[in-house]
Scaffold this motif. Structure first.
Motif, mmCIF file in Angstrom:
data_model
loop_
_atom_site.group_PDB
_atom_site.id
_atom_site.type_symbol
_atom_site.label_atom_id
_atom_site.label_comp_id
_atom_site.label_asym_id
_atom_site.label_seq_id
_atom_site.Cartn_x
_atom_site.Cartn_y
_atom_site.Cartn_z
ATOM 1 N N VAL A 40 0.848 -1.182 0.000
ATOM 2 C CA VAL A 40 0.000 0.000 0.000
ATOM 3 C C VAL A 40 0.888 1.238 0.000
ATOM 4 O O VAL A 40 2.026 1.200 0.433
ATOM 5 C CB VAL A 40 -0.924 0.015 1.229
ATOM 6 N N ALA A 41 0.337 2.340 -0.514
ATOM 7 C CA ALA A 41 1.085 3.595 -0.543
ATOM 8 C C ALA A 41 0.762 4.379 0.716
ATOM 9 O O ALA A 41 -0.393 4.735 0.967
ATOM 10 C CB ALA A 41 0.705 4.395 -1.790
ATOM 11 N N SER A 42 1.779 4.646 1.532
ATOM 12 C CA SER A 42 1.582 5.417 2.750
ATOM 13 C C SER A 42 2.226 6.789 2.584
ATOM 14 O O SER A 42 2.864 7.085 1.579
ATOM 15 C CB SER A 42 2.178 4.690 3.953
ATOM 16 N N LEU A 43 2.053 7.639 3.579
ATOM 17 C CA LEU A 43 2.515 9.022 3.482
ATOM 18 C C LEU A 43 4.026 9.158 3.506
ATOM 19 O O LEU A 43 4.581 10.093 2.926
ATOM 20 C CB LEU A 43 1.916 9.835 4.637
ATOM 21 N N GLY A 44 4.700 8.253 4.188
ATOM 22 C CA GLY A 44 6.151 8.345 4.306
ATOM 23 C C GLY A 44 6.631 7.596 5.526
ATOM 24 O O GLY A 44 5.989 6.634 5.976
ATOM 25 N N LEU A 45 7.741 8.046 6.091
ATOM 26 C CA LEU A 45 8.411 7.297 7.149
ATOM 27 C C LEU A 45 8.716 8.206 8.334
ATOM 28 O O LEU A 45 9.280 9.287 8.177
ATOM 29 C CB LEU A 45 9.716 6.713 6.604
ATOM 30 N N VAL A 46 8.326 7.758 9.522
ATOM 31 C CA VAL A 46 8.693 8.426 10.769
ATOM 32 C C VAL A 46 9.820 7.627 11.408
ATOM 33 O O VAL A 46 9.734 6.405 11.525
ATOM 34 C CB VAL A 46 7.499 8.517 11.734
ATOM 35 N N ARG A 47 10.854 8.338 11.832
ATOM 36 C CA ARG A 47 11.990 7.705 12.503
ATOM 37 C C ARG A 47 12.100 8.292 13.906
ATOM 38 O O ARG A 47 12.119 9.513 14.080
ATOM 39 C CB ARG A 47 13.264 7.962 11.719
ATOM 40 N N ILE A 48 12.163 7.423 14.903
ATOM 41 C CA ILE A 48 12.320 7.836 16.293
ATOM 42 C C ILE A 48 13.668 7.313 16.786
ATOM 43 O O ILE A 48 13.902 6.105 16.792
ATOM 44 C CB ILE A 48 11.178 7.306 17.167
ATOM 45 N N ASP A 49 14.545 8.232 17.169
ATOM 46 C CA ASP A 49 15.875 7.886 17.676
ATOM 47 C C ASP A 49 15.925 8.136 19.179
ATOM 48 O O ASP A 49 15.326 9.099 19.674
ATOM 49 C CB ASP A 49 16.948 8.729 16.998
ATOM 50 N N ALA A 86 10.042 17.536 12.234
ATOM 51 C CA ALA A 86 10.871 16.959 13.295
ATOM 52 C C ALA A 86 10.410 17.508 14.632
ATOM 53 O O ALA A 86 9.883 18.628 14.714
ATOM 54 C CB ALA A 86 12.344 17.278 13.062
ATOM 55 N N SER A 87 10.601 16.739 15.689
ATOM 56 C CA SER A 87 10.188 17.189 17.016
ATOM 57 C C SER A 87 10.945 16.437 18.096
ATOM 58 O O SER A 87 11.561 15.393 17.844
ATOM 59 C CB SER A 87 8.683 16.986 17.212
ATOM 60 N N ALA A 114 12.254 12.737 16.941
ATOM 61 C CA ALA A 114 11.476 12.089 15.882
ATOM 62 C C ALA A 114 11.519 12.946 14.630
ATOM 63 O O ALA A 114 11.589 14.177 14.705
ATOM 64 C CB ALA A 114 10.034 11.889 16.326
ATOM 65 N N SER A 115 11.467 12.297 13.475
ATOM 66 C CA SER A 115 11.451 13.022 12.203
ATOM 67 C C SER A 115 10.567 12.275 11.203
ATOM 68 O O SER A 115 10.453 11.054 11.253
ATOM 69 C CB SER A 115 12.867 13.169 11.636
ATOM 70 N N PHE A 116 9.946 13.049 10.320
ATOM 71 C CA PHE A 116 9.106 12.479 9.267
ATOM 72 C C PHE A 116 9.668 12.877 7.913
ATOM 73 O O PHE A 116 9.998 14.045 7.678
ATOM 74 C CB PHE A 116 7.666 12.980 9.381
ATOM 75 N N ILE A 117 9.790 11.890 7.008
ATOM 76 C CA ILE A 117 10.248 12.126 5.644
ATOM 77 C C ILE A 117 9.140 11.704 4.691
ATOM 78 O O ILE A 117 8.805 10.516 4.608
ATOM 79 C CB ILE A 117 11.534 11.340 5.334
ATOM 80 N N PRO A 118 8.535 12.646 3.957
ATOM 81 C CA PRO A 118 7.448 12.291 3.034
ATOM 82 C C PRO A 118 7.931 11.340 1.940
ATOM 83 O O PRO A 118 9.033 11.497 1.403
ATOM 84 C CB PRO A 118 7.038 13.637 2.431
ATOM 85 N N GLY A 119 7.107 10.338 1.635
ATOM 86 C CA GLY A 119 7.399 9.433 0.529
ATOM 87 C C GLY A 119 8.481 8.407 0.793
ATOM 88 O O GLY A 119 8.749 7.555 -0.058
ATOM 89 N N GLU A 120 9.130 8.448 1.947
ATOM 90 C CA GLU A 120 10.200 7.489 2.251
ATOM 91 C C GLU A 120 9.599 6.111 2.493
ATOM 92 O O GLU A 120 8.504 5.975 3.045
ATOM 93 C CB GLU A 120 10.979 7.944 3.481
#
Length: 225
Positions: A48-57, A181-182, A205-211
């Motif tokens: 499925v096509a989702s909005l992108g990828l959130v990364r939490i470090d 990012a936050s 945390a950061s969000f990258i659209p389309g990743e």
């Protein structure tokens, strides 16, 4: 309680830095830079096509004590409705809360984990991590694998520091067409927990659209600790 020992394909959530032991190993692939395909492992396009990828470090400091080192990371929508668990230490995720009901109670209540499907338990539970910098990824789909709509989402990190003492991080991340990012705010439960050694710290945390994440990463695990 019987031990859960499983082998499964987890195309959605990837956790880096998980401890490797004789009973548990995790092969993870970071999306930055794009990984080369290892021998015998191929990447497939997401279903499925989702909005992108959130990364939490975050920085994980494993504590040399009993009744500790339990961690859960999950996502809620702006209205506080549960969306998905990204990571939960396998002792608690696989039913350890029956013996230790003070372990990660907010996550269990928010997720309704007592009634979680076996497939969700297997997808989220991992052995306790070693100390070091860790990363968890969310592909912006819900617990059923459906893409979530654009908007503001809350990510929470709950750590069981010692018996009933917990730390809770709460932050907001915007997912949509633009990067975001936050950093979360921290709460010690009870307040005296702030005097204990830090189990988890320095979260962002950061969000990258389309990743996208590659699918095909293989996970093997036991109940862990």
């Amino acid at each position: 309680m019987s031990e859960r020992t499983s082998r499964l394909i987890v195309p959605i959530v990837v956790i880096t830095g998980v401890a490797t032991t004789a009973t548990a190993a995790y092969l993870a692939y970071r999306p930055e830079p794009p990984p080369a395909s290892p021998a015998g492992l191929t990447w497939s396009a997401p279903a499925v096509a989702s909005l992108g990828l959130v990364r939490i470090d975050y920085q994980l400091n494993r504590l040399p004590r009993l009744a500790s080192n339990q961690l859960a990371i999950w996502v809620e929508d702006a209205a506080g409705r549960y969306v998905r668990t990204l990571f939960a230490t396998s002792f608690t995720a696989n039913g350890g809360f029956v013996r230790r009901p003070m372990s990660l109670p907010l996550w269990r209540e928010s997720s309704g984990w007592d009634a979680a499907a076996d497939s969700e338990v297997k997808a989220a539970s991992r052995p306790a991590q070693d100390s070091g910098r860790q990363s968890v990824y969310w592909d912006t789909t819900d617990r059923s694998g459906r893409p979530v709509p654009a908007g503001s989402y809350t990510y929470r990190v709950e750590g069981n520091v010692l018996w009933e003492k917990r730390v809770l991080f709460t932050g907001a991340i915007e997912v949509g067409e633009a990067p975001h990012a936050s950093r979360p705010r921290v709460e010690f439960l009870p307040v005296a927990t702030g005097q204990e050694p830090a189990l988890v710290a320095d979260i962002n945390a950061s969000f990258i659209p389309g990743e996208r994440l590659p699918s095909g990463a293989v996970t093997t695990f036991t109940r862990g600790s």
